[in-house]
Write a protein that holds these residues in place. Structure first.
Motif, short mmCIF file in Angstrom:
data_model
loop_
_atom_site.label_atom_id
_atom_site.label_comp_id
_atom_site.label_asym_id
_atom_site.label_seq_id
_atom_site.Cartn_x
_atom_site.Cartn_y
_atom_site.Cartn_z
N SER A 165 45.94 32.97 38.62
CA SER A 165 45.30 31.73 38.19
C SER A 165 45.00 31.67 36.68
CB SER A 165 44.02 31.46 38.99
OG SER A 165 43.10 32.52 38.86
N GLU A 207 39.86 33.40 40.03
CA GLU A 207 39.97 33.17 41.47
C GLU A 207 41.08 34.04 42.08
OE1 GLU A 207 38.12 31.19 43.43
OE2 GLU A 207 36.83 30.66 41.75
N THR A 208 42.23 34.10 41.39
CA THR A 208 43.36 34.93 41.83
C THR A 208 43.94 35.66 40.63
OG1 THR A 208 45.07 33.25 41.48
CG2 THR A 208 43.91 33.20 43.60
N VAL A 209 44.86 36.58 40.89
CA VAL A 209 45.48 37.34 39.80
C VAL A 209 46.30 36.44 38.89
CG1 VAL A 209 47.17 39.15 39.27
CG2 VAL A 209 45.52 39.50 41.11
N VAL A 218 42.69 40.25 33.53
CA VAL A 218 43.82 40.58 34.40
C VAL A 218 44.83 41.46 33.66
CG1 VAL A 218 45.82 39.62 35.63
CG2 VAL A 218 43.58 38.55 35.87
N GLN A 224 39.77 35.43 31.06
CA GLN A 224 40.34 35.75 32.38
C GLN A 224 41.73 36.35 32.23
OE1 GLN A 224 40.22 32.35 35.00
NE2 GLN A 224 37.99 32.38 35.16
#
Length: 430
Positions: free
Chosen positions: A148, A144-146, A161, A157
């Motif tokens: 998260s 969802e975000t960098v 990133v 995930q």
């Protein structure tokens, strides 16, 4: 030099402590099942503690490893070769499970009518299996975000990133050097934290084993002992013969590798969770001569894509259910089963209880085998999950050394020293 090194007392060695804790947990769970079952929070708590540190360990290892590489093509090369290795040996594991289940036929003689099985207990797994599609799995890699992934701990995930940030850090050149140095320095206390947390391993193993035996009981596995024994023997043969041949071809011994990671294997055996050993396995692979960039890419990716033990279990369990319910699968149906298992094993990667969920996903697409038959093995899944996790762990350690060698990113002298048991001494003497 070797004689001058003062050896630790046995009771201070981690793997000895874990073995003692496992034996104690089995005894307590057997003789006092209510107390054993109540100790579940000890095992769960330890796994949560380890998961807490996994995200920063992967992030720092991957970012510092990639940012230190001069040639960015090397990143793509490592990932590509890793995926080729994972696909090859995951498929081999599926084939091995299929062949052994056909030879030994552990389900023959049970003569169970599918209609008599209670499928209510597996409904939750079937529901999760339907949710685990390839597209959904790929979309779930994008966070969802960098930040998260560092919060929710999703391994793929975090890796996604980390790779992007590592590439960006390398691309900005000198401006990124202070950030790289900061992360390199930050790695030291983070890995020190890992070493401190690993001292809690015996407590976690004790609680997890006491719960398993207390809840399910040793007697609960007696009627399905043939499947369990067959699965463990198959996993062992896969490690010794298939991975052993790969190891020998690449200049190391699979037996020495197993001895080298014995702490991690015992930790997995006690907790039934391969994630519990992820941080310390990454550090050990670095100590065995693998470049940090290779370790950071291969080990976390392997935890989702290189599931040798899970794949052996899937085809073996599917054929066990077919044999137990009197269903004779043709060669075409078995090949179809294998191909579907190849896809579904990737679709549910990284999901808690993935072994059982991937089996549900596979059977839901193969109408020949009744999905209700999963109720037959639900009671022993906890015992088999340990075998899956152990085989997966050895497979990923082997993959890391092999890919590092392919990439010329392996210090062979350091590897030989580490696998021969001299690595700890060199650390002490340094």
């Amino acid at each position: 030099m070797r004689d001058s090194v003062k050896k630790k007392p046995l009771y201070k060695i981690l793997y000895v402590q874990v073995i003692f804790a496992i034996v104690l947990g089995i005894a307590l769970g057997h003789f006092y099942p209510d107390i054993g079952e109540s100790l579940k929070p000890l095992g769960d708590g330890f796994i949560k503690i380890v998961k807490m540190i996994i995200a920063p360990v992967i992030f720092l290892t991957v970012v510092t490893g990639i940012a230190s590489m001069n040639n960015m093509k090397a990143v793509g090369s490592v990932v590509g070769k890793s995926m080729l290795y994972f696909l090859t040996f995951s498929t081999l594991a599926l084939i091995v499970g299929l062949v052994v289940a056909n030879i030994i036929r552990p389900g023959d003689g049970l003569n169970i009518t599918p209609a008599s099985l209670d499928s209510s207990k597996i409904a939750g797994y079937v529901e999760k299996a339907h949710e685990s599609t390839i597209v959904g799995f790929l979309m779930n890699i994008i966070p969802e975000t960098v930040v998260s992934p560092l919060v929710n701990g999703n391994i793929l995930q975090v890796l996604f990133v980390s790779v992007i940030f590592g590439l960006s850090l390398s691309a900005v050149g000198k401006k990124g050097e202070p950030v790289l140095v900061f992360f390199q320095n930050l790695s030291e206390p983070v890995f020190k934290m890992v070493a401190m947390l690993m001292k809690l391993a015996p407590i976690g193993a004790f609680g997890a084993m006491a719960f398993t035996i207390g809840k399910f009981g040793i007697s609960s596995i007696s009627n399905l002992i043939m499947l369990i024994v067959t699965f463990y023997i198959t996993g062992l043969l896969f490690i010794l013969i298939v991975l052993g041949a790969v190891a020998k071809y690449n200049g190391f011994s699979i037996i020495q590798l197993v001895k080298y990671i014995k702490d991690e294997l015992l930790l997995v055996l006690g907790t039934s969770s391969s994630e519990a050993a992820l941080p310390s396995l990454m550090k050990k692979m670095e100590n065995a001569g693998c470049k940090k960039s290779v370790v950071g890419l291969v080990i976390p990716t392997g935890y989702s894509f290189n599931l040798d033990g899970t794949n052996i279990y899937m085809t073996m369990a599917a054929l066990f259910i077919a044999q137990a319910t009197g269903i004779d699968l043709s060669l075409t149906e078995q090949v179809t089963l294998l191909l579907i298992a190849m896809i579904s094993s990737k679709g549910a990667a990284g999901v808690t209880g993935s072994g059982f969920i991937t089996l549900a996903a596979t059977l839901s697409v193969v109408p020949s085998v009744p999905i209700a038959g999963m109720a037959l093995i639900l009671g022993i899944d906890r015992f088999m999950s340990e075998g899956r996790a152990l085989t997966n762990l050895v497979g990923n350690a082997c993959a890391c050394l092999v890919v590092a060698r392919w990439e010329n990113a392996l210090d062979k002298d350091q590897m030989k020293q580490a696998l021969s048991g001299e690595e700890l001494e060199s650390v002490k003497n340094s």
